[in-house]
Write an enzyme that holds these catalytic residues in place. Sequence first.
Site, PDB file in Angstrom:
ATOM      1  CG  HIS A 135     -26.840 -17.487 -79.507  1.00  0.00           C
ATOM      2  ND1 HIS A 135     -26.648 -16.438 -80.374  1.00  0.00           N
ATOM      3  CD2 HIS A 135     -26.821 -18.599 -80.284  1.00  0.00           C
ATOM      4  CE1 HIS A 135     -26.522 -16.885 -81.609  1.00  0.00           C
ATOM      5  NE2 HIS A 135     -26.620 -18.185 -81.591  1.00  0.00           N
TER       6      HIS A 135
ATOM      7  CE  LYS B  84     -22.299 -18.456 -80.829  1.00  0.00           C
ATOM      8  NZ  LYS B  84     -23.524 -17.750 -81.202  1.00  0.00           N
TER       9      LYS B  84
ATOM     10  CG  ASP C 115      -3.342 -16.108 -68.293  1.00  0.00           C
ATOM     11  OD1 ASP C 115      -3.868 -16.997 -67.592  1.00  0.00           O
ATOM     12  OD2 ASP C 115      -2.284 -16.274 -68.930  1.00  0.00           O
TER      13      ASP C 115
ATOM     14  CG  HIS D 179     -23.185 -18.117 -88.076  1.00  0.00           C
ATOM     15  ND1 HIS D 179     -22.493 -18.023 -86.881  1.00  0.00           N
ATOM     16  CD2 HIS D 179     -24.400 -18.630 -87.756  1.00  0.00           C
ATOM     17  CE1 HIS D 179     -23.249 -18.472 -85.893  1.00  0.00           C
ATOM     18  NE2 HIS D 179     -24.414 -18.838 -86.391  1.00  0.00           N
TER      19      HIS D 179
ATOM     20  CE  LYS E 250     -24.285 -15.000 -84.729  1.00  0.00           C
ATOM     21  NZ  LYS E 250     -25.143 -15.651 -85.666  1.00  0.00           N
TER      22      LYS E 250
ATOM     23  CG  ASP F 165     -22.919   7.229 -90.984  1.00  0.00           C
ATOM     24  OD1 ASP F 165     -23.453   6.822 -92.037  1.00  0.00           O
ATOM     25  OD2 ASP F 165     -23.476   8.012 -90.189  1.00  0.00           O
TER      26      ASP F 165
END
Length: 482
Positions: free
Chosen positions: A222, A224, A229, A400, A402, A407
């Site tokens: 999952h 991404k 470079d 979508h 996450k 604080d």
Amino acid sequence: MGLLAYLLVILLILNVFFAAVTVFLERRDTSATWAWLLVLTFVPIFGFIIYLIFGRKLSGKKIFDWKGQEKIGIQESTANQIEMIRQKEFPFSDPNVKKHRDLIYLLLVNDGAILTQDNEVELFVDGHEKFDALIADIENAKDHIHLIYYIFHSDELGNRLMRVLERKAAEGLNVKIIYDAMGSRTTKKSFFRTFQKNGGLVRPFFPSKLPLINFRLNYRNHRKLAIIDGDVGYIGGFNIGDEYLGASKKFGYWRDTHLRVHGKAVYAMQTRFIMDWNSASSTHKIDYKARYFPTFHGKGHTSMQIVSSGPDSEWQQIKNGYIKMINAAKKTIYLQSPYFIPDASLLEAIKIAALSGVDVRVMIPNKPDHAFVYRATTNYAGELMETGAKIFIYDNGFIHAKTLVVDGEIASVGTANMDFRSFRLNFEVNAFIYEKQMVQKLEDAFLEDILKSYQLTPELYAKRSLWIKFKEAVSRLLSPIL
């Protein structure tokens, strides 16, 4: 009783026997064990087939090869940081970072997540801006381009990106792509043909070795990541597809969170890519060469750790990091996830924080991406409201992102949702951030999203129909295996 009836009885007995033996012999969470037993009991024979495809734990065979990392000093750096933090001698560049020494130490010991303190970080909450920046960086690449995406669609955005990758491969750059075989199941192999002819390399992660059957179907990559470079990296929630630009009629505007990083944290992203590539590829293995880890000094001041987790891990590193952050909260906890299905330990941590007077705010979507998962999400949200936590429903498209912000001082951004799947079944990667200025940007983005949301109150939640309540109950029961 006829022969067919006898055979059916024998099959049922064998189903119960083998199912019980298989489920109980595999070390797993108790709630997941009970959920699978329900499936195996009420869906005999077919339930066992479903279990073989979706429920089996990964074998003890090592998935990722850690050899070669000594060439770039990863183990030595990790050991040195652990010892310096233990002896309280670590040279923290920011007093705020030093306050979170325990969390940093936890992630170092659990995952070998080295703390880097020289990162320049740019925040993206819009797909157009993120992909414009990514494509610009790819256009300017001089040596190599490494991409790993759960979803790589062959639509307008996918083709736009692919044309650039084809051109860079033709120029002689080292260009590699990993895509998840399940997440990108609708993308035909022919989509990558010109890219490969031009010298690019592409690998699916955990493809099926048998037609229509994949016994590792439940374990998906999952992650991404994009590394250009060796000194620029991208990490976050955006996949490659038109829906991530808001082109989907079902979801509308797509709200996600992604980071562009320039600094030593990119080394950790590169290491993660190399390990995933060498797992997915039987040929063209990547060595830990200096070209992939160029010497440079980042000009930023953001301290961060890149943390990976997966079903191969001894510990649930990202979840443990979340819990540690939540337990440390004194004022605020701002959490965004499209799927909110916490296990008992995480749910209890959030409840205790809310009951202790911490301002806990959880943001979830206003529409289902997956029907069962969404109903489990609303059920957990309803339970959390009883502790005083505030639940917000994002009403400007689909959320979508996450993210977890605590604080206004520490945050986590990445690919891991707040659910069983992300913590136990998927291969995930998150950035843990310890710099107030960057964390403040994430907090501001959350507060901006609240203006585009409505609060789910106990009164509103109580108006659910009996049918919705039934779906929530069933989804909650099966949530450990969703």
